[in-house]
Design a protein around this motif. Structure first.
Motif, mmCIF file in Angstrom:
data_model
loop_
_atom_site.group_PDB
_atom_site.id
_atom_site.type_symbol
_atom_site.label_atom_id
_atom_site.label_comp_id
_atom_site.label_asym_id
_atom_site.label_seq_id
_atom_site.Cartn_x
_atom_site.Cartn_y
_atom_site.Cartn_z
ATOM 1 N N CYS A 1 0.917 -2.154 -13.329
ATOM 2 C CA CYS A 1 0.123 -3.235 -12.745
ATOM 3 C C CYS A 1 0.736 -3.780 -11.458
ATOM 4 O O CYS A 1 0.153 -4.644 -10.818
ATOM 5 N N GLY A 2 1.912 -3.284 -11.067
ATOM 6 C CA GLY A 2 2.496 -3.692 -9.788
ATOM 7 C C GLY A 2 3.638 -4.692 -9.905
ATOM 8 O O GLY A 2 4.067 -5.256 -8.902
ATOM 9 N N LYS A 3 4.165 -4.885 -11.101
ATOM 10 C CA LYS A 3 5.269 -5.823 -11.280
ATOM 11 C C LYS A 3 6.517 -5.354 -10.530
ATOM 12 O O LYS A 3 7.093 -6.108 -9.752
ATOM 13 N N SER A 4 6.902 -4.118 -10.783
ATOM 14 C CA SER A 4 8.116 -3.606 -10.143
ATOM 15 C C SER A 4 7.954 -3.592 -8.635
ATOM 16 O O SER A 4 8.875 -3.935 -7.899
ATOM 17 N N THR A 5 6.789 -3.174 -8.188
ATOM 18 C CA THR A 5 6.544 -3.114 -6.751
ATOM 19 C C THR A 5 6.744 -4.492 -6.131
ATOM 20 O O THR A 5 7.385 -4.617 -5.079
ATOM 21 N N THR A 6 6.210 -5.518 -6.784
ATOM 22 C CA THR A 6 6.361 -6.875 -6.264
ATOM 23 C C THR A 6 7.836 -7.271 -6.226
ATOM 24 O O THR A 6 8.335 -7.788 -5.219
ATOM 25 N N GLU B 1 0.842 -1.189 0.000
ATOM 26 C CA GLU B 1 0.000 0.000 0.000
ATOM 27 C C GLU B 1 0.878 1.240 0.000
ATOM 28 O O GLU B 1 1.848 1.314 0.748
ATOM 29 N N TYR B 2 0.540 2.184 -0.864
ATOM 30 C CA TYR B 2 1.169 3.509 -0.808
ATOM 31 C C TYR B 2 0.116 4.430 -0.233
ATOM 32 O O TYR B 2 -0.808 4.800 -0.947
ATOM 33 N N GLY B 3 0.248 4.767 1.041
ATOM 34 C CA GLY B 3 -0.807 5.549 1.671
ATOM 35 C C GLY B 3 -2.113 4.778 1.588
ATOM 36 O O GLY B 3 -2.188 3.655 2.063
ATOM 37 N N ARG C 1 -3.739 0.898 -2.970
ATOM 38 C CA ARG C 1 -3.160 -0.438 -2.968
ATOM 39 C C ARG C 1 -2.516 -0.700 -4.307
ATOM 40 O O ARG C 1 -3.179 -0.682 -5.329
ATOM 41 N N ALA C 2 -1.222 -0.947 -4.308
ATOM 42 C CA ALA C 2 -0.536 -1.234 -5.569
ATOM 43 C C ALA C 2 -0.496 -2.734 -5.819
ATOM 44 O O ALA C 2 -0.559 -3.179 -6.955
ATOM 45 N N VAL C 3 -0.404 -3.523 -4.759
ATOM 46 C CA VAL C 3 -0.402 -4.983 -4.887
ATOM 47 C C VAL C 3 -1.421 -5.535 -3.900
ATOM 48 O O VAL C 3 -1.393 -5.215 -2.715
HETATM 49 N N1 LIG Z 1 6.481 5.313 -4.568
HETATM 50 C C1 LIG Z 1 5.202 5.201 -4.946
HETATM 51 N N2 LIG Z 1 4.240 5.958 -4.379
HETATM 52 C C2 LIG Z 1 2.954 5.835 -4.743
HETATM 53 N N3 LIG Z 1 2.498 5.000 -5.678
HETATM 54 C C3 LIG Z 1 3.387 4.214 -6.290
HETATM 55 C C4 LIG Z 1 4.785 4.275 -5.970
HETATM 56 N N4 LIG Z 1 5.443 3.377 -6.739
HETATM 57 C C5 LIG Z 1 4.493 2.790 -7.512
HETATM 58 N N5 LIG Z 1 3.262 3.293 -7.242
HETATM 59 C C6 LIG Z 1 2.012 2.871 -7.875
HETATM 60 O O1 LIG Z 1 1.880 1.491 -7.769
HETATM 61 C C7 LIG Z 1 1.378 0.938 -8.954
HETATM 62 C C8 LIG Z 1 2.279 -0.155 -9.467
HETATM 63 O O2 LIG Z 1 3.505 0.407 -9.878
HETATM 64 P P1 LIG Z 1 4.680 -0.463 -10.485
HETATM 65 O O3 LIG Z 1 4.911 -1.645 -9.618
HETATM 66 O O4 LIG Z 1 5.834 0.443 -10.684
HETATM 67 O O5 LIG Z 1 4.096 -0.902 -11.880
HETATM 68 P P2 LIG Z 1 4.809 -1.688 -13.066
HETATM 69 O O6 LIG Z 1 4.002 -2.923 -13.233
HETATM 70 O O7 LIG Z 1 4.706 -0.807 -14.252
HETATM 71 O O8 LIG Z 1 6.222 -1.962 -12.687
HETATM 72 C C9 LIG Z 1 1.217 2.073 -9.938
HETATM 73 O O9 LIG Z 1 -0.149 2.417 -9.978
HETATM 74 C C10 LIG Z 1 2.041 3.178 -9.360
HETATM 75 O O10 LIG Z 1 1.457 4.421 -9.640
#
Ligand SMILES: Nc1ncnc2c1ncn2[C@@H]1O[C@H](COP(=O)(O)OP(=O)(O)O)[C@@H](O)[C@H]1O
Ligand SMILES: [Mg+2]
Lengths: 284, 356
Positions: free
Chosen positions: B40-45, B12-14, B17-19
């Motif tokens: 879609c949250g790949k990098s975040t994961t 969660e970013y604030g 929910r990203a994942v």
């Molecule tokens: N530092 C951050 N603060 C807030 N939201 C973020 C941050 N990093 C990523 N997000 C959000 O999380 C979601 C997934 O991002 P990301 O994992 O980078 O996607 P991708 O699949 O393109 O790698 C996106 O909607 C992005 O806007």
């Protein structure tokens, strides 16, 4: 940015329009106004006391007596050392601490970060004249009067330097820092080994400005020191005039010697200074 | 080397929910590719696995140990970044050696490791160069070298090829793939490019909006997509989708003839998916399966085959013709798809119903 400026310069060289001539003339006059005192300083330093009020630029009988006298005076060498020591220490301190704080503000998310940044920035709006009295009272109560530390402490970190470094660190991509983090470096080492080498232009600009600013510092050192051994060069030189009669030729000689490090810094690091001013301006 | 397990992983970013709580097991030595559209949250994961991002919920296990609270360096994982993140102020050798920064090896042993790594990646002659003097592909190899040199439990790659040109990209795909075969180390690889996923992965993880949609081998995903999104995402060119209607076991699609199909049980509106490679430009219509004819709107001659864009009923679809057949734009061609090559999806839920 650079590409545009170079092509513009190339274009300028080709078409010489009346507007350009006026601009160049004004710059020439400006340059003349700035260089004249410098020339008179060197000129006077080569004159005897009797010739001081003879305003010819090239002295009738140039002599190095003043230099021998000034350099032979132990106090002068002490002041020169004081200035060197203080300017170098304050510069090192600024490079270290301004960068450290700037980096933290640029690259870490934490509660109150914005507030701290604003607080630092707001000190830029308080003029030195307003701070001198509190500084003095503080120094006097803490026993810092007449000490190197007393002279140096107000400048050990600056808001401007912190701001400058923060702006530059913001330009360093996070990937570099994260790669190092994954490789197992601790945060301090990441800053020192990875982030710092990537902002060398900013560091050189900060170092040059800080060194020059402290080398010529006069007002605060004059206030906080009473013992002659602790005078900085500008304060020491000005004290020549406080003695029985104003010895212009000696003041000018001292000033000339004092100018040499400044000129050296300018000549050797010209490239960085111009770039630093440009970057500071662009980033700010 | 170790197994990596994601159990209900949440980021969660604030308030956003990203994942959304994803479950996944990455076996030791597996090449797993996360694929999905941007955001879609790949990098975040991936960053949660690396330890660069705090985990908001769920558990992350590496080799049966929960590592949620461990710093990146304690996880012994190596990561290759999109812009390579090789340090401009160090030589290639120093950059590779940086992966050993915290290792207890002696200087000579480190030098030997760097030399070996350089050799594997074909960088042995460049070890004293600065990164500025390298090509994109070479920089990429340096970044991989820095990850390889310390023998981590897994390599994480975040879109490592997106800064390379097409030719270099396909070359690096094969190099990374053969490196994986040679080292046998687990690789978790993130990309938005389904070609990379299809060509490299042992296991593909399709993500959308912070959720995992489907996990499977490239063939699995190609043959049995769970929904319209995956069906259209995997395979190039994308699967054609036309609207139809199933009533009493009979499928009707406007503007085409359908016969001899065995339909999965369904009643009502449906989406029919046809891969361009299954929709063949043919002489005349008729025969079992799906057939029809329409006006050619565009052609893409690729040499070995020609992609023909035509209007079929209300739909614009892509069909395939043999390489030497290039229909004129504006002409009418007939197309045909064999029984068994159609994919049926529920029109409302977009979930797969089965083949037809
Ligand atoms: N530092 C951050 N603060 C807030 N939201 C973020 C941050 N990093 C990523 N997000 C959000 O999380 C979601 C997934 O991002 P990301 O994992 O980078 O996607 P991708 O699949 O393109 O790698 C996106 O909607 C992005 O806007
Ligand atoms: Mg990404």
């Amino acid at each position: 940015m650079t590409a545009i400026t170079t092509t513009e310069l190339a274009a300028n060289r080709r078409d010489i329009r009346p507007g350009r001539i006026i601009v160049w003339s004004l710059l020439f006059i400006g340059g003349l106004i700035m260089i004249t005192p410098l020339l008179y300083m060197f000129s006077t330093s080569l004159k005897t006391s009797a010739q001081v009020y003879d305003l010819r630029l090239v002295p009738a009988a140039p002599t190095l007596d003043n230099y021998i006298k000034v350099l032979g005076d132990g106090r002068f060498m002490q002041w020169f050392f004081n200035s060197t020591f203080i300017a170098l220490t304050v510069t090192a301190s600024n490079v270290f601490f301004d960068s450290l704080v700037g980096y933290t503000l640029a690259k870490f998310q934490f509660r109150g970060r914005y507030f701290i940044f604003l607080a630092i920035l707001s000190t830029l709006m308080i003029p030195t004249e307003m701070l001198v009295i509190p500084w003095y009272l503080m120094s006097s109560q803490l026993g810092w009067l007449n000490s190197y530390w007393g002279i140096m402490f107000p400048g050990m970190m600056t808001a401007f330097g912190t701001f400058l470094m923060k702006q530059f660190f913001e330009g360093v991509p996070n990937d570099f820092l994260e790669a190092a983090r994954v490789d197992g470096l601790n945060e301090f080492t990441i800053w020192w080994k990875i982030a710092m080498p990537m902002v060398v232009p900013a560091i050189s600009a900060l170092a040059i400005f800080t060194f020059l600013g402290n080398w010529t510092a006069f007002f605060w050192p004059l206030i906080v020191t009473t013992s002659k051994e602790l005078y900085t060069l500008p304060v020491g030189i000005s004290s020549f005039s406080a003695e029985s009669s104003i010895q212009w030729e000696l003041i000018m000689t001292g000033a000339a010697i004092g100018t040499i490090p400044t000129l050296l810094v300018f000549l050797l690091l010209q490239r960085y200074i111009v770039r630093g001013v440009m970057l500071a301006g662009l980033k700010g | 080397m170790a197994k990596i397990e994601l159990q209900g992983l949440v980021k969660e970013y604030g308030k956003t929910r990203a994942v959304h709580g994803i479950d996944l097991t990455i076996e030791d030595g597996e090449f797993v590719v996360f694929v999905g559209p941007s955001g879609c949250g790949k990098s975040t994961t991936l960053r949660m696995i690396a330890g660069l991002e705090d985990i908001s919920g769920g558990k992350l296990l590496i080799g049966d140990e929960v590592v949620n609270q461990r710093a990146p360096k304690q996880r012994n994982i190596a990561m290759v970044f999109q812009n390579y993140a090789i340090y401009p102020h160090m030589t290639v050798g120093q950059n590779i050696g940086f992966g050993l920064y915290t290792s207890k090896l002696s200087k000579a042993e480190k030098q030997q490791r760097i030399a070996e790594t350089g050799k594997i990646l074909g960088l042995e002659k460049l070890l004293d160069r600065r990164p500025a003097a390298l090509s994109g592909g070479q920089r990429q190899r340096v970044a991989i070298g820095r990850a390889m040199v310390r023998d981590p439990v897994a390599f994480l790659f975040d879109e490592p090829l997106s800064n390379l040109d097409a030719q270099l990209r396909s070359q690096m795909r094969m190099e990374i793939k053969s490196l994986h075969r040679r080292l046998g180390t687990t690789i978790v690889y993130v990309t938005h490019d389904q070609v990379e996923a299809m060509t490299m992965a042992d296991k593909i993880v399709v993500m959308r909006d912070g959720d995992i949609l489907q996990v499977g081998t490239p063939t699995d995903l190609y043959e049995n997509p769970v929904d319209v999104f995956t069906a259209r995402f995997i395979g190039s060119p994308s699967m054609n989708m036309v609207e139809g209607q199933v009533a009493g076991g009979v499928l009707t699609v406007e503007g085409v003839q359908i016969s001899g199909l065995t339909l999965p049980p369904h009643q009502g509106k449906a989406l029919i998916g046809i891969r361009p490679h299954d929709l063949i430009v043919a002489e005349g219509t008729g025969g079992a399966g799906l057939s029809g004819s329409g006006m050619v709107e565009a052609v893409e001659p690729l040499g070995s085959e020609t992609l023909v864009h035509l209007r079929l009923g209300n739909n614009l679809v892509i069909a395939t013709a043999p390489g030497r057949v290039v229909p004129a734009i504006g002409s009418t061609v007939s197309v045909q798809a064999e029984p068994g090559s159609l994919y049926l999806f529920d029109a409302a839920s977009e979930k797969a119903l089965g083949h037809a």
